[in-house]
Motif scaffolding. Structure first.
Motif, PDB file in Angstrom:
ATOM      1  N   ILE A  33       1.107  -0.976   0.292  1.00 35.85           N
ATOM      2  CA  ILE A  33      -0.154   0.363   0.390  1.00 35.85           C
ATOM      3  C   ILE A  33       0.597   0.702  -0.466  1.00 35.85           C
ATOM      4  N   ALA A  34       2.135   0.761   0.572  1.00 32.47           N
ATOM      5  CA  ALA A  34       2.793   2.829   0.421  1.00 32.47           C
ATOM      6  C   ALA A  34       3.387   1.951  -0.973  1.00 32.47           C
ATOM      7  N   SER A  35       3.566   1.275  -0.937  1.00 37.40           N
ATOM      8  CA  SER A  35       4.668   1.723  -2.083  1.00 37.40           C
ATOM      9  C   SER A  35       3.025   2.175  -3.538  1.00 37.40           C
ATOM     10  N   PHE A  36       2.309   1.707  -3.862  1.00 40.13           N
ATOM     11  CA  PHE A  36       1.079   2.663  -4.148  1.00 40.13           C
ATOM     12  C   PHE A  36       0.960   4.507  -4.491  1.00 40.13           C
ATOM     13  N   VAL A  37       0.954   4.088  -2.666  1.00 43.70           N
ATOM     14  CA  VAL A  37       0.877   5.779  -2.342  1.00 43.70           C
ATOM     15  C   VAL A  37       1.429   6.192  -3.033  1.00 43.70           C
ATOM     16  N   ILE A  38       2.844   6.100  -2.843  1.00 38.77           N
ATOM     17  CA  ILE A  38       3.953   6.703  -3.010  1.00 38.77           C
ATOM     18  C   ILE A  38       4.719   7.267  -4.761  1.00 38.77           C
ATOM     19  N   GLY A  39       4.082   5.197  -5.344  1.00 45.91           N
ATOM     20  CA  GLY A  39       4.605   5.721  -6.755  1.00 45.91           C
ATOM     21  C   GLY A  39       3.674   6.822  -6.970  1.00 45.91           C
ATOM     22  N   LEU A  40       2.394   6.546  -6.728  1.00 47.60           N
ATOM     23  CA  LEU A  40       1.117   7.826  -7.174  1.00 47.60           C
ATOM     24  C   LEU A  40       1.993   9.568  -6.614  1.00 47.60           C
ATOM     25  N   VAL A  41       2.336   9.277  -5.808  1.00 47.20           N
ATOM     26  CA  VAL A  41       2.867  10.755  -5.134  1.00 47.20           C
ATOM     27  C   VAL A  41       4.036  11.038  -6.161  1.00 47.20           C
ATOM     28  N   GLY A  42       4.311  10.195  -6.802  1.00 43.51           N
ATOM     29  CA  GLY A  42       5.787  10.402  -7.185  1.00 43.51           C
ATOM     30  C   GLY A  42       5.433  10.993  -8.948  1.00 43.51           C
ATOM     31  N   PHE A  43       4.297  10.123  -9.622  1.00 42.03           N
ATOM     32  CA  PHE A  43       3.388  10.151 -11.009  1.00 42.03           C
ATOM     33  C   PHE A  43       2.983  11.265 -10.303  1.00 42.03           C
ATOM     34  N   LEU A  44       2.315  11.955  -9.725  1.00 43.82           N
ATOM     35  CA  LEU A  44       1.768  13.278  -9.656  1.00 43.82           C
ATOM     36  C   LEU A  44       2.355  14.136  -9.251  1.00 43.82           C
ATOM     37  N   GLY A  45       3.855  14.318  -9.241  1.00 40.86           N
ATOM     38  CA  GLY A  45       5.151  15.295  -8.228  1.00 40.86           C
ATOM     39  C   GLY A  45       5.408  15.552  -9.816  1.00 40.86           C
ATOM     40  N   GLY A 100       7.759  -1.780  -2.764  1.00 43.37           N
ATOM     41  CA  GLY A 100       7.012  -2.743  -4.209  1.00 43.37           C
ATOM     42  C   GLY A 100       6.942  -4.475  -3.481  1.00 43.37           C
ATOM     43  N   ILE A 101       8.436  -4.133  -4.109  1.00 43.46           N
ATOM     44  CA  ILE A 101       9.371  -5.091  -4.132  1.00 43.46           C
ATOM     45  C   ILE A 101       9.539  -6.362  -2.235  1.00 43.46           C
ATOM     46  N   ILE A 102       9.898  -5.494  -1.397  1.00 37.93           N
ATOM     47  CA  ILE A 102       9.417  -6.275   0.111  1.00 37.93           C
ATOM     48  C   ILE A 102       7.879  -6.049  -0.160  1.00 37.93           C
ATOM     49  N   GLY A 103       6.812  -5.287  -0.274  1.00 41.09           N
ATOM     50  CA  GLY A 103       5.436  -5.997  -0.343  1.00 41.09           C
ATOM     51  C   GLY A 103       4.806  -7.200  -0.958  1.00 41.09           C
ATOM     52  N   VAL A 112      -1.837  -6.817  -4.442  1.00 40.78           N
ATOM     53  CA  VAL A 112      -2.162  -5.863  -5.620  1.00 40.78           C
ATOM     54  C   VAL A 112      -2.028  -4.616  -5.579  1.00 40.78           C
ATOM     55  N   PHE A 113      -1.183  -4.317  -4.113  1.00 42.03           N
ATOM     56  CA  PHE A 113      -0.865  -2.860  -4.214  1.00 42.03           C
ATOM     57  C   PHE A 113       0.397  -3.129  -4.199  1.00 42.03           C
ATOM     58  N   ALA A 114       1.068  -3.945  -3.774  1.00 44.64           N
ATOM     59  CA  ALA A 114       2.740  -3.824  -4.200  1.00 44.64           C
ATOM     60  C   ALA A 114       2.686  -4.391  -5.522  1.00 44.64           C
ATOM     61  N   VAL A 115       1.970  -5.169  -6.262  1.00 46.66           N
ATOM     62  CA  VAL A 115       2.266  -4.646  -7.811  1.00 46.66           C
ATOM     63  C   VAL A 115       1.845  -3.333  -8.626  1.00 46.66           C
ATOM     64  N   ILE A 116       1.239  -3.159  -8.223  1.00 46.49           N
ATOM     65  CA  ILE A 116       1.206  -1.737  -8.960  1.00 46.49           C
ATOM     66  C   ILE A 116       1.946  -0.646  -8.551  1.00 46.49           C
ATOM     67  N   GLY A 117       2.633  -0.728  -7.398  1.00 49.38           N
ATOM     68  CA  GLY A 117       3.016   0.010  -6.856  1.00 49.38           C
ATOM     69  C   GLY A 117       4.816  -0.018  -7.661  1.00 49.38           C
ATOM     70  N   THR A 118       4.912  -1.620  -7.300  1.00 50.77           N
ATOM     71  CA  THR A 118       6.539  -1.872  -8.135  1.00 50.77           C
ATOM     72  C   THR A 118       6.348  -0.928  -9.719  1.00 50.77           C
ATOM     73  N   ILE A 119       5.201  -1.663 -10.598  1.00 47.76           N
ATOM     74  CA  ILE A 119       5.109  -1.056 -11.840  1.00 47.76           C
ATOM     75  C   ILE A 119       5.159   0.062 -11.992  1.00 47.76           C
ATOM     76  N   LEU A 120       3.989   1.496 -11.391  1.00 42.57           N
ATOM     77  CA  LEU A 120       4.102   2.400 -11.299  1.00 42.57           C
ATOM     78  C   LEU A 120       5.574   3.364 -11.160  1.00 42.57           C
ATOM     79  N   SER A 121       5.727   2.756  -9.657  1.00 39.21           N
ATOM     80  CA  SER A 121       7.669   3.460  -9.537  1.00 39.21           C
ATOM     81  C   SER A 121       8.309   2.945 -10.476  1.00 39.21           C
ATOM     82  N   GLY A 122       8.260   1.729 -11.091  1.00 36.71           N
ATOM     83  CA  GLY A 122       9.681   0.908 -12.233  1.00 36.71           C
ATOM     84  C   GLY A 122       9.469   1.806 -13.316  1.00 36.71           C
ATOM     85  N   LEU A 123       8.281   2.014 -13.457  1.00 42.52           N
ATOM     86  CA  LEU A 123       7.856   2.653 -14.833  1.00 42.52           C
ATOM     87  C   LEU A 123       8.675   4.837 -14.942  1.00 42.52           C
ATOM     88  N   LEU A 124       8.379   4.877 -13.601  1.00 36.71           N
ATOM     89  CA  LEU A 124       8.361   6.239 -14.043  1.00 36.71           C
ATOM     90  C   LEU A 124      10.348   5.909 -13.558  1.00 36.71           C
TER      91      LEU A 124
END
Length: 139
Positions: A33-45, A100-103, A112-124
């Motif tokens: 969940i933290a990975s997803f939220v941080i990935g979303l904040v990074g994308f919006l940033g 995300g990798i830890i999750g 679910v959130f770990a996969v989405i957060g890992t993909i989002l952060s990795g793509l960015l």
């Protein structure tokens, strides 16, 4: 007894999803969940920084005239602050990727959130790397 039919029968169905273990529902992984939220904040940033940098630099170029040099543009405060903001967002994405990798590595948790957060952060991170390498090789 099994909750699914044998593979030899014609109406084979998959076993029930592993959303429960011994009747206890699985929880979402905290790092996921933290990975997803941080990935979303990074994308919006990244998005907000890019839009604001583009607007400020466009207005500055119009005010200074079209004869602005690369050196003048490189030391423009909006460019410097925007570059720092991109780096801060990149650090957020790196933290999101690690979480995300830890999750994903946690047992007995929904991923679910770990996969989405890992993909989002990795793509960015990949996008930023391609952007930097493109800037190096195109100049």
């Amino acid at each position: 007894m099994n909750n699914y039919n044998s593979p030899n029968s014609d109406d084979y169905t998959l076993p029930p999803e592993s959303a429960e273990i011994n009747g206890i529902p699985l929880k979402h992984s905290g790092p996921g969940i933290a990975s997803f939220v941080i990935g979303l904040v990074g994308f919006l940033g990244h998005l907000v920084t890019f839009v604001l940098m583009s607007l400020v630099l466009n207005n500055s170029i119009e005010l200074l005239g079209s004869s602005i040099s690369r050196e003048e543009l490189a030391i423009h405060p909006a460019f410097v602050l925007g570059s720092l903001a991109f780096l801060v967002c990149l650090v957020f994405n790196l933290i999101g990727l690690i979480l995300g990798i830890i999750g994903l590595a946690l047992q007995n948790r929904k991923k679910v959130f770990a996969v989405i957060g890992t993909i989002l952060s990795g793509l960015l991170i990949l996008f930023f790397t391609v952007l930097v390498l493109g800037g190096i090789y195109l100049t």
